[in-house]
Structure formats: structure tokens, C-alpha cells
Design a protein around this motif. Sequence first.
Motif, mmCIF file in Angstrom:
data_model
loop_
_atom_site.group_PDB
_atom_site.id
_atom_site.type_symbol
_atom_site.label_atom_id
_atom_site.label_comp_id
_atom_site.label_asym_id
_atom_site.label_seq_id
_atom_site.Cartn_x
_atom_site.Cartn_y
_atom_site.Cartn_z
ATOM 1 N N TRP A 27 42.427 46.666 68.242
ATOM 2 C CA TRP A 27 42.247 46.985 66.807
ATOM 3 C C TRP A 27 43.483 46.733 65.970
ATOM 4 O O TRP A 27 44.752 47.016 66.640
ATOM 5 C CB TRP A 27 41.831 48.585 66.892
ATOM 6 C CG TRP A 27 42.818 49.571 67.388
ATOM 7 C CD1 TRP A 27 43.000 50.136 68.578
ATOM 8 C CD2 TRP A 27 43.793 50.348 66.660
ATOM 9 N NE1 TRP A 27 44.133 50.978 68.466
ATOM 10 C CE2 TRP A 27 44.586 50.918 67.458
ATOM 11 C CE3 TRP A 27 44.470 50.130 65.207
ATOM 12 C CZ2 TRP A 27 45.873 51.982 67.037
ATOM 13 C CZ3 TRP A 27 45.366 50.693 64.858
ATOM 14 C CH2 TRP A 27 46.208 51.403 65.766
ATOM 15 N N VAL A 85 47.986 41.233 59.853
ATOM 16 C CA VAL A 85 47.813 42.676 59.729
ATOM 17 C C VAL A 85 48.390 43.625 60.823
ATOM 18 O O VAL A 85 48.221 43.340 62.038
ATOM 19 C CB VAL A 85 46.347 43.013 59.779
ATOM 20 C CG1 VAL A 85 46.156 44.384 59.599
ATOM 21 C CG2 VAL A 85 45.624 42.040 58.596
ATOM 22 N N PRO A 87 49.011 46.567 62.964
ATOM 23 C CA PRO A 87 47.742 47.778 63.266
ATOM 24 C C PRO A 87 48.455 49.016 62.879
ATOM 25 O O PRO A 87 49.594 49.385 62.777
ATOM 26 C CB PRO A 87 48.106 47.640 64.859
ATOM 27 C CG PRO A 87 48.324 46.119 65.267
ATOM 28 C CD PRO A 87 49.309 45.875 64.213
ATOM 29 N N HIS A 88 47.485 49.705 62.310
ATOM 30 C CA HIS A 88 47.900 51.146 61.451
ATOM 31 C C HIS A 88 46.457 51.780 61.494
ATOM 32 O O HIS A 88 45.591 51.453 61.683
ATOM 33 C CB HIS A 88 48.452 50.713 60.178
ATOM 34 C CG HIS A 88 47.559 50.018 58.988
ATOM 35 N ND1 HIS A 88 47.147 48.677 59.259
ATOM 36 C CD2 HIS A 88 46.918 50.577 57.951
ATOM 37 C CE1 HIS A 88 46.568 48.322 58.131
ATOM 38 N NE2 HIS A 88 46.125 49.564 57.563
ATOM 39 N N TYR A 89 46.879 53.248 61.166
ATOM 40 C CA TYR A 89 45.979 54.252 61.144
ATOM 41 C C TYR A 89 46.086 54.954 59.893
ATOM 42 O O TYR A 89 47.059 55.042 59.522
ATOM 43 C CB TYR A 89 46.125 55.150 62.215
ATOM 44 C CG TYR A 89 45.194 56.454 62.342
ATOM 45 C CD1 TYR A 89 44.042 56.464 62.422
ATOM 46 C CD2 TYR A 89 46.092 57.606 62.034
ATOM 47 C CE1 TYR A 89 43.473 57.827 62.384
ATOM 48 C CE2 TYR A 89 45.592 58.717 62.053
ATOM 49 C CZ TYR A 89 44.129 58.782 62.346
ATOM 50 O OH TYR A 89 43.411 60.017 62.020
ATOM 51 N N GLU A 90 45.071 55.365 59.323
ATOM 52 C CA GLU A 90 44.791 56.377 58.325
ATOM 53 C C GLU A 90 43.882 57.499 58.519
ATOM 54 O O GLU A 90 42.784 57.196 58.854
ATOM 55 C CB GLU A 90 44.228 55.585 56.990
ATOM 56 C CG GLU A 90 45.328 54.607 56.309
ATOM 57 C CD GLU A 90 46.696 54.834 55.608
ATOM 58 O OE1 GLU A 90 46.597 56.379 55.317
ATOM 59 O OE2 GLU A 90 47.703 54.311 55.650
ATOM 60 N N VAL A 120 41.980 45.447 54.847
ATOM 61 C CA VAL A 120 42.171 45.028 55.902
ATOM 62 C C VAL A 120 41.224 43.812 55.937
ATOM 63 O O VAL A 120 41.706 42.688 56.705
ATOM 64 C CB VAL A 120 41.946 46.044 57.069
ATOM 65 C CG1 VAL A 120 41.917 45.437 58.392
ATOM 66 C CG2 VAL A 120 43.014 47.094 57.039
ATOM 67 N N ASP A 144 41.032 50.999 51.867
ATOM 68 C CA ASP A 144 41.940 50.732 52.978
ATOM 69 C C ASP A 144 41.073 49.579 54.075
ATOM 70 O O ASP A 144 41.648 48.620 54.589
ATOM 71 C CB ASP A 144 42.112 52.015 54.068
ATOM 72 C CG ASP A 144 42.504 53.034 53.099
ATOM 73 O OD1 ASP A 144 44.009 53.021 53.216
ATOM 74 O OD2 ASP A 144 42.181 54.179 52.980
ATOM 75 N N TYR A 196 43.073 48.274 62.830
ATOM 76 C CA TYR A 196 42.963 49.430 61.850
ATOM 77 C C TYR A 196 41.871 50.258 62.397
ATOM 78 O O TYR A 196 40.961 50.029 62.942
ATOM 79 C CB TYR A 196 42.448 48.818 60.608
ATOM 80 C CG TYR A 196 42.210 49.867 59.368
ATOM 81 C CD1 TYR A 196 43.592 50.746 58.988
ATOM 82 C CD2 TYR A 196 41.200 50.304 59.218
ATOM 83 C CE1 TYR A 196 43.354 51.735 58.209
ATOM 84 C CE2 TYR A 196 40.905 51.403 58.319
ATOM 85 C CZ TYR A 196 42.284 52.202 57.950
ATOM 86 O OH TYR A 196 41.985 53.412 56.958
ATOM 87 N N HIS A 197 42.231 51.688 62.475
ATOM 88 C CA HIS A 197 41.327 52.510 62.339
ATOM 89 C C HIS A 197 41.636 53.656 61.557
ATOM 90 O O HIS A 197 42.778 54.021 61.180
ATOM 91 C CB HIS A 197 41.004 53.106 63.829
ATOM 92 C CG HIS A 197 42.184 53.880 64.717
ATOM 93 N ND1 HIS A 197 41.915 55.182 64.586
ATOM 94 C CD2 HIS A 197 43.280 53.544 64.843
ATOM 95 C CE1 HIS A 197 43.063 55.596 65.443
ATOM 96 N NE2 HIS A 197 43.936 54.704 65.516
#
Length: 186
Positions: free
Chosen positions: A134, A172, A174-177, A162, A158, A136-137
Motif C-alpha cells: 500500500w 508516492v 506511503p502515508h495514512y490519513e 494519490v 486525498d 495510501y490508506h
Amino acid sequence: MRIQMLAGLLFAAMSLSAAGLPIGMDGNPIDPLVDSESKAVVLFFMAEDCPISNRYVPLMKSLQKKWAAQKIAFWTVYPNNDSNTETIEIHRKEFDIDLPYLMDGEHYLVDRAEATVTPECAVFVRGSKGASTWVYHGRINDQYLQFGKWRRVPTRNDLEDVISALVNGENVIPHYESSVGCYLSN
């Protein structure tokens, strides 16, 4: 003897490949993360009875329509154990959802995406060694700030940001919101 041996091997292979995998629209186990044809796989986690996830259906459909030609695969994932083919079909008809769906009662995709609520999304890309990871999640956009508090129009998109970055060949990180929604059932 040879037929029995082949049947046994086939049964064993089917059992191993199906262990814990989500169930697709045709009733068969499927792993959408092994899609070698797509640049990315987007999973929308939703529940039939979650009002926030139901409000995102038009946006999910428009994102799929906009990005599918760019080899972005979209899946609707029903992660709750009480979801079944009948309740999902009623939900899909009521909200005119035409994205392919998966039932993930064993939480194969939930665990891979680290999903905790619906609606939530996850974007996976194929790594250099073939495994999907992943990038992004979390939330789809920032329209919902907390239960009962939302914006008329989001200020950050968001998920679309992405997808756009991936399609444009950008790296990109990897990140989380954090996402606001209905908690997943076990």
C-alpha cells in the motif's frame, strides 16, 4: 490411481489458494492485489448500513469512471461478517453501484490495508519483486471531520491526489490519513 492423485492435488491447491481470500461476485475466492494489468488497485471499504460510506458512493463511482482507463483497478470491499450476497446485491441496487465487489469477512484485505472503518480506502501498487504494497490508506477526502461535523465541500481530495500522482509517474511516499466512519465488525 493417477486420477485420484490429480484430484487430491487439485483439491489441495484450491484449499491453499482460497484460505482467507475474499469472495468475488461470482462466489469464488479472489485476490485483487495480484492484478498484474493495473498500475494500482484501489479498495473502497464500505458497509451497507453505514450512512457515511453510502454518501461516498457517487464519488467512488466518478473516480472509477475517471481513472479506469489509466489502468487503475477499483474494488468495493464489504468487510463485515454480517454481509452476504443478498444484502450486498440489495445495497448495490439501491445505490446503483457497478464497481466489482468482494466480501472480506475473514479480513484478508482489511489486514493488508490496515482498515478500521467504513468508508476507508487503500491504494496498492505492485513492487519491484511483484508483491503489492500500500502507498495510501485512510480517508477518501476531508469532507467528514468527526461524527456530526462535515464540510459541504472537501478541501483535500486525498485519494484522488494519490491516484493522480501515480498516473503521472510521481513517487508516492506511503502515508495514512485518519478516516471518520463506522467501525468494522470482527
